[in-house]
Design an enzyme around this catalytic site. Structure first.
Site, PDB file in Angstrom:
ATOM      1  N   SER A   5       0.798  -1.222   0.000  1.00  0.00           N
ATOM      2  CA  SER A   5       0.000   0.000   0.000  1.00  0.00           C
ATOM      3  C   SER A   5       0.830   1.271   0.000  1.00  0.00           C
ATOM      4  O   SER A   5       0.299   2.360  -0.193  1.00  0.00           O
ATOM      5  CB  SER A   5      -0.932   0.010   1.221  1.00  0.00           C
ATOM      6  N   GLY A   6       2.147   1.167   0.198  1.00  0.00           N
ATOM      7  CA  GLY A   6       2.998   2.348   0.248  1.00  0.00           C
ATOM      8  C   GLY A   6       3.355   2.871  -1.131  1.00  0.00           C
ATOM      9  O   GLY A   6       3.064   2.249  -2.155  1.00  0.00           O
ATOM     10  N   CYS A 144      17.147   6.716  -0.623  1.00  0.00           N
ATOM     11  CA  CYS A 144      17.148   7.539  -1.836  1.00  0.00           C
ATOM     12  C   CYS A 144      18.253   8.584  -1.817  1.00  0.00           C
ATOM     13  O   CYS A 144      19.020   8.726  -2.781  1.00  0.00           O
ATOM     14  CB  CYS A 144      15.778   8.172  -2.030  1.00  0.00           C
ATOM     15  N   ASN A 313      13.222   9.493  -6.592  1.00  0.00           N
ATOM     16  CA  ASN A 313      13.377   8.805  -5.314  1.00  0.00           C
ATOM     17  C   ASN A 313      12.541   7.539  -5.206  1.00  0.00           C
ATOM     18  O   ASN A 313      12.871   6.646  -4.422  1.00  0.00           O
ATOM     19  CB  ASN A 313      13.027   9.740  -4.151  1.00  0.00           C
TER      20      ASN A 313
END
Length: 346
Positions: A5-6, A144, A313
């Site tokens: 879900s991220g 990132c 990112n």
């Protein structure tokens, strides 16, 4: 994969669903059990026949590689549960990035990990440690910011072997770098148009870069510090590393060193600052792609080297790099599933 879900999880689903050599067979999570990817990520309007499921030991029967796009404490728990049960676990979190216990405890005080697993994780950017992925059961990928910093500094330390006295890093990232957790500072009236110094005196990604490069040879870094800022765009980040050294270098030598260091590394594009219509590197020139654009400049008057890097990112800084690592782990073409070009303007 776990963490469906991220934001990074959504990009992993997007990339893996188009990958010719991989098949998504499991989606794990905790807060959206039973929901489809299309319910969670509006851009994914197709039926994969999968819904988010709880993560148990039985996942080992369903996958050859498990991506953990989860918060660091969750990754630490899942690694302890599933290590040695699955051929490869690839963690996108910070749980196992920093090997030095004291440094880990400083930046990740709430992440308790199994100490016997720490040294078993292979950590690093694929361009620098990719050969170690081929037989790795546990892989930890850089954050990132750390990816951008490492790629911009490695030619100086690992390539030229320079002794860098001081490195000061200025990092700027879009709002997606903070994930989906709702914070007052991320509300649109406060975030839009902002340049927010959310971590002006230090950032944990600097800790992992120092930890990694300190173990590398032949060069060294005396000190590395970072200030991080949130800016109002959604995707993309840029790091500006200001490097001070007593060793003599010039622009021509630096440009050649970077070009030579990344020869054959298709996802790192060494660029001249003035080669395009806009000054590069610029995050908008890499959005949606797995590229990291790197530029090096010699500031003769300031007595410093300026190393710049820009990337998306969520792709090169997360999901794309994870797919790249999996390709190397399973002897697929490194670029498989990652040939998309940047989207500009975005």
């Amino acid at each position: 994969m776990v963490g469906a879900s991220g934001l990074a999880g959504g990009d992993l689903i997007r990339l893996l669903s188009q990958h010719p050599g991989m098949e998504l067979t499991f989606l794990g999570g905790s807060s959206n059990i039973g929901r489809r990817p299309a319910d969670l990520h509006p851009g994914l309007r197709f039926d994969m026949g999968l819904t988010v499921q709880p993560v148990t030991e039985e996942v080992a029967d369903l996958v050859d590689v498990l991506f953990l796009a989860t918060p660091a404490p969750v990754s630490a728990e899942l690694a302890a549960l599933l290590a040695d049960r699955i051929p490869a676990v690839i963690d996108l979190s910070g749980a196992f990035r920093i090997r030095t216990p004291e440094l880990h405890d400083r930046w990740y005080p709430k992440v308790k990990r199994r100490t016997d697993l720490v040294d078993r994780f292979v950590y690093g950017v694929p361009e620098l440690v990719g050969e170690q992925f081929s037989d790795a059961a546990l892989i930890s990928l850089p954050g990132c910011y750390a990816t951008a910093m490492t790629l911009s500094l490695a030619p100086l330390t690992l390539g030229l072997g320079l002794e860098l006295k001081t490195v000061v890093v200025d990092g700027k990232s879009g709002s997606s770098g903070g994930g989906l957790s709702l914070r007052t500072t991320d509300l649109h009236p406060l975030r839009n148009g902002a340049i927010a110094p959310y971590s002006p005196t230090g950032h944990r990604h600097a800790g992992e870069v120092s930890d990694f490069l300190e173990r590398g040879k032949p060069g060294s870094i005396g000190s590395l510090s970072m200030s991080a800022y949130g800016v109002s765009h959604v995707r993309g980040l840029m790091t500006s590393s200001y490097v001070f050294t007593d060793e003599q270098v010039d622009q021509r030598e630096l440009q050649r060193a970077y070009t030579r260091f990344y020869k054959g590394k298709q996802f790192v594009r060494v660029r001249r600052h003035d080669e395009t219509l806009i000054p590069v590197p610029d995050p908008q020139a890499v959005l949606g792609s797995n590229f990291c654009d790197v530029t090096v400049l010699h500031d003769e008057e300031g007595g410093r080297v300026v190393a710049l890097a820009a990337l998306d990112n969520l792709v090169k800084g997360a999901a794309g790099q994870a797919v790249q690592a999996a390709n190397l782990r399973f002897a697929l073409r490194e670029e498989e599933g990652l040939t998309m070009q940047p989207v500009m303007p975005a």
